[in-house]
Write a protein that holds these residues in place. Structure first.
Motif, short mmCIF file in Angstrom:
data_model
loop_
_atom_site.label_atom_id
_atom_site.label_comp_id
_atom_site.label_asym_id
_atom_site.label_seq_id
_atom_site.Cartn_x
_atom_site.Cartn_y
_atom_site.Cartn_z
N GLU A 192 0.83 -1.19 0.00
CA GLU A 192 0.00 0.00 0.00
C GLU A 192 0.87 1.25 0.00
N THR A 193 0.41 2.28 -0.70
CA THR A 193 1.05 3.58 -0.67
C THR A 193 -0.02 4.65 -0.55
N SER A 194 0.34 5.81 -0.02
CA SER A 194 -0.65 6.88 0.18
C SER A 194 0.02 8.24 0.03
N LEU A 195 -0.76 9.21 -0.38
CA LEU A 195 -0.34 10.61 -0.44
C LEU A 195 -1.28 11.41 0.46
N THR A 196 -0.71 12.09 1.44
CA THR A 196 -1.48 12.91 2.37
C THR A 196 -1.11 14.38 2.15
N ILE A 197 -2.14 15.24 2.10
CA ILE A 197 -1.92 16.67 1.87
C ILE A 197 -2.66 17.47 2.94
N LEU A 198 -1.97 18.45 3.52
CA LEU A 198 -2.58 19.40 4.45
C LEU A 198 -2.55 20.78 3.79
N ASP A 223 22.25 9.62 -0.81
CA ASP A 223 21.52 10.28 -1.90
C ASP A 223 20.01 10.10 -1.77
N ALA A 224 19.55 9.40 -0.74
CA ALA A 224 18.11 9.15 -0.58
C ALA A 224 17.37 10.46 -0.30
N VAL A 225 16.22 10.61 -0.94
CA VAL A 225 15.37 11.78 -0.77
C VAL A 225 14.03 11.33 -0.20
N LYS A 226 13.63 11.91 0.92
CA LYS A 226 12.37 11.57 1.55
C LYS A 226 11.19 12.06 0.71
N GLY A 227 10.13 11.28 0.67
CA GLY A 227 8.94 11.64 -0.07
C GLY A 227 8.03 12.55 0.72
N ARG A 228 8.49 13.77 0.95
CA ARG A 228 7.69 14.76 1.68
C ARG A 228 8.18 16.15 1.31
N GLY A 287 -1.14 30.62 -0.14
CA GLY A 287 -1.49 29.24 0.14
C GLY A 287 -0.26 28.35 0.24
N ALA A 288 -0.40 27.26 0.96
CA ALA A 288 0.68 26.29 1.09
C ALA A 288 0.09 24.91 1.31
N GLY A 289 0.88 23.90 1.01
CA GLY A 289 0.43 22.52 1.20
C GLY A 289 1.57 21.67 1.73
N LEU A 290 1.41 21.15 2.93
CA LEU A 290 2.37 20.20 3.49
C LEU A 290 1.95 18.80 3.04
N TRP A 291 2.87 18.03 2.47
CA TRP A 291 2.50 16.73 1.91
C TRP A 291 3.57 15.69 2.23
#
Length: 269
Positions: free
Chosen positions: A139-145, A195-200, A175-179
């Protein structure tokens, strides 16, 4: 205190929608609500009005794929259906412009999330027709505030002076969106080691909205007077608006904004 106000308002909405049968006794004299009466000076009575609280609901269509021509990673992972969005906005009605309405700053914060099956390693660009179970796993998910700080102008002077229940309004600001993206119970990463980049991330841009409110005072003046006495809520409104969050205007930012309609109710206090 805020919980008490919201709970009282929900009870008041139910009371306003019910028919007023028997005569109720209140400690105030409530004027007739006929907005056609030219001799009426104002419908504004009771405690001072300085703030507005909105509870907001609607679909959310993240604009992630706009830079890919509409067919990008978001639609591949999560599809193209709108996701449920809910949030709140608090406005300070700092100024009252004569014969126009209230003007002041507002802050809004919302929440939405999309989930789907993740791709197996090496199958993201697999040709069409590959069996789904061979291509997807976990499972994967995208959360947006989504959030905003805006200037809010409510054209409510006609309502305050005559009782006419339609109140248009407009908003514009920052406007802004934390994700963030999760895979299972961990934040997703691209690359390995140092070199890893966090998905946020945080995407920012412009927020604007146009809408209208329907005041519910005319459904139950006595109920509104009692609500004002008990909690300080002056008016309860239903509203609908077109909301635009153009987020992702900075370099290397994911476009997590949306253009959509939003409905809910507003408490003025």
């Amino acid at each position: 205190m805020r919980t008490k106000i919201v709970a009282s308002a929900l009870v008041a909405i139910a009371a306003l929608l019910a028919a007023e049968g028997a005569e109720a006794q209140t400690t105030r004299r409530i004027r007739d609500s006929n907005w056609r009466q030219s001799e009426r000076a104002s419908v504004q009575q009771g405690s001072p009005q300085r703030f507005a609280l909105e509870l907001r609901f609607g679909p959310y269509y993240p604009a992630v794929d706009d830079e890919f021509g509409g067919n990008g990673p978001y639609s591949k992972f999560f599809g193209d259906k709108g996701r449920f969005h809910f949030g709140a906005e608090f406005d300070w009605q700092a100024l009252r412009i004569p014969w126009v309405g209230s003007f002041g700053p507002g802050f809004g914060l919302g929440y939405t999330s999309a989930s789907g099956r993740a791709f197996r390693e090496g199958t993201y660009d697999a040709p069409a027709g590959m069996p789904y179970d061979e291509q997807r796993v976990g499972e994967t998910s995208l959360t947006i505030l989504p959030m905003h700080v805006s200037a809010v102008l409510r054209f409510d002077e006609l309502f305050r002076r005559t009782g006419f229940p339609i109140i248009p309004y407009g908003k514009i600001g920052f406007g802004a969106g934390l994700w963030w993206v999760d895979v299972g119970d961990q934040t997703a990463e691209v690359g390995t080691g140092d070199d890893a980049v966090k998905g946020r991330g945080l995407s920012y841009g412009v927020h604007w909205a146009l809408g209208g409110m329907l005041a519910l005072d005319w459904l139950g003046r006595r109920s509104m007077a009692a609500l004002d006495q008990e909690s300080g809520v002056n008016h309860v409104h239903l509203f609908g608006e077109w909301t635009n969050q153009n987020l992702g205007l900075g370099g290397n930012q994911m476009k997590v904004g949306t253009s959509t309609w939003t409905v809910g109710f507003t408490l003025e206090m």
